[in-house]
Write an enzyme that holds these catalytic residues in place. Structure first.
Site, PDB file in Angstrom:
ATOM      1  N   ARG A 179      -5.188 -29.029 -63.439  1.00 42.64           N
ATOM      2  CA  ARG A 179      -4.594 -29.568 -62.620  1.00 42.64           C
ATOM      3  C   ARG A 179      -3.631 -29.186 -61.618  1.00 42.64           C
ATOM      4  O   ARG A 179      -3.562 -30.429 -60.560  1.00 42.64           O
ATOM      5  CB  ARG A 179      -3.755 -30.885 -63.567  1.00 42.64           C
ATOM      6  CG  ARG A 179      -5.127 -31.713 -64.934  1.00 42.64           C
ATOM      7  CD  ARG A 179      -3.960 -32.317 -65.923  1.00 42.64           C
ATOM      8  NE  ARG A 179      -3.517 -33.530 -64.998  1.00 42.64           N
ATOM      9  CZ  ARG A 179      -1.672 -33.609 -64.459  1.00 42.64           C
ATOM     10  NH1 ARG A 179      -1.588 -32.596 -64.340  1.00 42.64           N
ATOM     11  NH2 ARG A 179      -1.625 -35.108 -63.680  1.00 42.64           N
TER      12      ARG A 179
ATOM     13  N   PRO B  50      -3.744 -46.748 -72.552  1.00 44.14           N
ATOM     14  CA  PRO B  50      -3.150 -45.705 -71.521  1.00 44.14           C
ATOM     15  C   PRO B  50      -3.820 -44.158 -72.401  1.00 44.14           C
ATOM     16  O   PRO B  50      -3.923 -44.196 -73.408  1.00 44.14           O
ATOM     17  CB  PRO B  50      -1.576 -45.624 -72.722  1.00 44.14           C
ATOM     18  CG  PRO B  50      -2.558 -46.548 -73.823  1.00 44.14           C
ATOM     19  CD  PRO B  50      -3.100 -47.421 -73.048  1.00 44.14           C
TER      20      PRO B  50
ATOM     21  N   CYS C  74     -10.741 -15.337 -61.121  1.00 44.85           N
ATOM     22  CA  CYS C  74     -10.768 -15.024 -59.604  1.00 44.85           C
ATOM     23  C   CYS C  74     -10.963 -15.768 -58.533  1.00 44.85           C
ATOM     24  O   CYS C  74     -11.988 -16.695 -57.615  1.00 44.85           O
ATOM     25  CB  CYS C  74     -12.549 -14.115 -59.633  1.00 44.85           C
ATOM     26  SG  CYS C  74     -12.547 -13.338 -60.511  1.00 44.85           S
TER      27      CYS C  74
ATOM     28  N   TYR D 198      -6.304 -34.244 -70.066  1.00 47.98           N
ATOM     29  CA  TYR D 198      -6.877 -33.584 -69.089  1.00 47.98           C
ATOM     30  C   TYR D 198      -6.667 -32.610 -68.292  1.00 47.98           C
ATOM     31  O   TYR D 198      -7.254 -31.837 -67.861  1.00 47.98           O
ATOM     32  CB  TYR D 198      -6.519 -34.471 -67.531  1.00 47.98           C
ATOM     33  CG  TYR D 198      -6.365 -36.104 -67.344  1.00 47.98           C
ATOM     34  CD1 TYR D 198      -7.650 -36.807 -67.736  1.00 47.98           C
ATOM     35  CD2 TYR D 198      -5.025 -37.061 -68.165  1.00 47.98           C
ATOM     36  CE1 TYR D 198      -7.507 -38.176 -67.838  1.00 47.98           C
ATOM     37  CE2 TYR D 198      -5.279 -37.699 -68.043  1.00 47.98           C
ATOM     38  CZ  TYR D 198      -6.280 -38.678 -68.065  1.00 47.98           C
ATOM     39  OH  TYR D 198      -6.292 -40.155 -68.202  1.00 47.98           O
TER      40      TYR D 198
ATOM     41  N   TYR E 122      -4.889 -31.140 -58.354  1.00 47.41           N
ATOM     42  CA  TYR E 122      -3.452 -32.354 -57.831  1.00 47.41           C
ATOM     43  C   TYR E 122      -2.438 -32.154 -57.845  1.00 47.41           C
ATOM     44  O   TYR E 122      -1.141 -32.869 -57.313  1.00 47.41           O
ATOM     45  CB  TYR E 122      -3.938 -33.038 -59.152  1.00 47.41           C
ATOM     46  CG  TYR E 122      -4.935 -33.901 -59.766  1.00 47.41           C
ATOM     47  CD1 TYR E 122      -5.606 -34.583 -59.513  1.00 47.41           C
ATOM     48  CD2 TYR E 122      -4.555 -33.430 -61.321  1.00 47.41           C
ATOM     49  CE1 TYR E 122      -6.872 -35.340 -59.688  1.00 47.41           C
ATOM     50  CE2 TYR E 122      -5.966 -33.760 -62.126  1.00 47.41           C
ATOM     51  CZ  TYR E 122      -6.821 -35.033 -61.343  1.00 47.41           C
ATOM     52  OH  TYR E 122      -7.349 -35.763 -62.577  1.00 47.41           O
TER      53      TYR E 122
END
Ligand SMILES: *Cc1c(COP(=O)(O)O)cnc(C)c1O
Length: 463
Positions: free
Chosen positions: A360, A321, A391, A421, A364
């Site tokens: 992220r 994990p 930008c 992350y 994603y």
């Protein structure tokens, strides 16, 4: 997920735009404990505190944007994973989620092992004193130099990811006069993400050696034949942000089947299997992650059952994990700079960070929550999009959320569950200075990764 395209409430819209968001919480001042780290609470003045320290003080001392990591929560999660899996299994924290020397020391103290997937992560781990035998080295294209260092250091395992690497690692180990402990990473034909899993055709990716077509069996044949390698097991990692155990079930079954085939062909029972990481966390109130003890029980039940059916001795299980340990333990603190209401659409709230500290959402389409944390407010909820200062129009931190309509420049807002992350994927886009990571515990805050400075930027710029 209970999603509604047209919740009631916001001030700036009679009809809300199409979007992937839930209705606003009944009271925006209430912090959903699911998405905030354990010591987060509001003080008597309504300001968010973590580890007993109010955000205004944190902002004053460390600036914004900044990541604040709840150290006691991190340690508690490590212990929960270690306790859940017990002495007959191994928990490897996936360092790519977030790694620093302080984190390595916490892991070491709390009894966890560590996954690394680059020379830089390996250096950090060794420098902070993680014993090499507790380190696993991953990656689909480890360089020869990286493999050399890992073998020299004596890492506990190298996870072989390709046919070329089987030979490369064997040669390097032989040259060093050692037998390197290795696992073979197999792609089991399952890919799992969040609420669903797909059990076809996911050999079509760069990682691992496919079980299909006997590729993995051939890899095992080659590894067993090489003196430089001690094959200890088979590894499978099926995805990320997974809530459903069904993908693990299929994966574990296929891995155990491979162990049975290996026994039948070679007369050896490999002692270990690694089922990877990917366990989900709550980014929003709609997410319902499982507790480590439920996950441990589900995995050991599946493996036990499959091994019994195949008449195999149950192998030692390991898991990896990353997000599930560090993700929930940190939030990013931002200061609101500008506010742009678009009648009938939404209100754009610009903060002093953005895609450079949290890629992220852009990468994603990840979902996040956000809260006003420097004070409480009784104003109506308004639909906002929290954006950065970069930008790019795709520079979005939180795509759709509700904040009080009296939000003003200078307010502090925080995005929870940014421990994984975010800092590890942070960039210098627009020559942004990557934010610090501040560990907070028992009324004390200390920088564990300092903020970048303009001198840091210029130091690399040697032209
Ligand atoms: C990324 C990764 C992990 C950790 O994934 P999380 O979603 O952070 O739990 C574990 N094992 C391997 C091989 C990985 O690539």
């Amino acid at each position: 997920m209970s999603r509604s395209a047209h919740p009631a409430g916001p001030r700036h819209a009679d009809v809300l735009p199409e979007g992937h968001y839930s209705a606003p919480a009944a009271d925006l001042n209430v912090l959903d404990e699911k998405v905030w780290s354990r010591t987060v609470t509001r003080d008597a003045d309504g300001a968010l505190t973590v580890g007993g320290i109010a955000v205004a003080r944190l902002a004053e001392e460390f600036g914004t944007p900044a990541y604040f990591l709840d150290e006691s929560d991190f340690r508690a999660r490590c212990r929960a994973w270690a306790d859940a899996f017990g002495p007959d299994a191994d928990v490897f924290y996936a360092g790519k989620a977030f790694l620093s020397r302080a984190v390595v020391r916490w892991l070491k103290e709390e009894g966890l092992n560590l996954d690394v997937c680059s020379g830089g992560e390996l250096t950090t781990a060794l420098d902070a004193g993680m014993p090499a035998e507790r380190i696993a080295f991953h990656g689909n294209n480890k360089t020869v130099a990286e493999i050399e260092r890992a073998v020299e250091a004596g890492v506990g395992r190298i996870v072989l990811d390709s046919f070329q690497e089987i030979v490369r690692v064997a040669h390097i180990a032989q040259r060093h006069g050692v037998r390197q402990r290795v696992q073979i990473r197999v792609t089991v034909g399952v890919e799992a993400h969040t609420h669903e899993f797909i059990a076809t055709a996911h050999e079509d990716q760069k990682f691992g050696i496919a079980l299909a077509d006997g590729q993995a069996a051939e890899a095992v044949r080659r590894a067993l034949a090489l003196d430089g390698l001690e094959l200890i097991g088979v590894h499978s990692h099926i995805g990320s942000q997974i809530f459903d155990m069904a993908g693990f079930e299929v994966s574990a079954r296929r891995v155990v089947q491979l162990l049975a085939e290996i026994r039948d062909e070679h007369g050896v029972e490999l002692p270990e299997i690694d089922l990877g990481g990917g366990l989900g966390i709550a980014y929003t109130s709609d997410d319902d992650p499982r507790e480590p003890h439920e996950i441990a029980k589900a995995l050991s039940d599946i493996v036990g059952r499959e091994c019994e059916a195949a008449k195999l001795r149950t192998p030692r299980i390991s898991v990896e994990p990353g997000r599930a340990i560090v993700g929930p333990t940190a939030f990013t603190l931002y200061e609101v700079g500008t506010i742009k209401p678009l009648e009938g659409l939404r209100t754009y709230v610009s903060v002093d960070g953005g895609m450079s500290d949290n890629i992220r959402t852009a990468l994603y389409d990840a979902e996040y929550s956000v809260a006003l944390v420097s004070r409480t407010s009784d104003a109506e909820p308004m639909l906002v999009r929290v954006v950065g200062k970069h930008c790019e129009s795709g520079d979005i931190v939180v795509k759709d959320a509700f904040l009080p309509a009296d939000l003003a420049p200078g307010d502090l807002i925080a995005v929870p569950a940014t421990g994984a992350y975010c800092r590890s994927m942070a960039s210098n886009y627009n020559h942004a200075l990557r934010p610090p990571v501040v560990a907070v515990r028992d009324g004390e805050a200390r920088v564990i990764v300092r903020r970048e400075t303009e001198e840091d930027l210029l130091r690399l710029d040697v032209g």
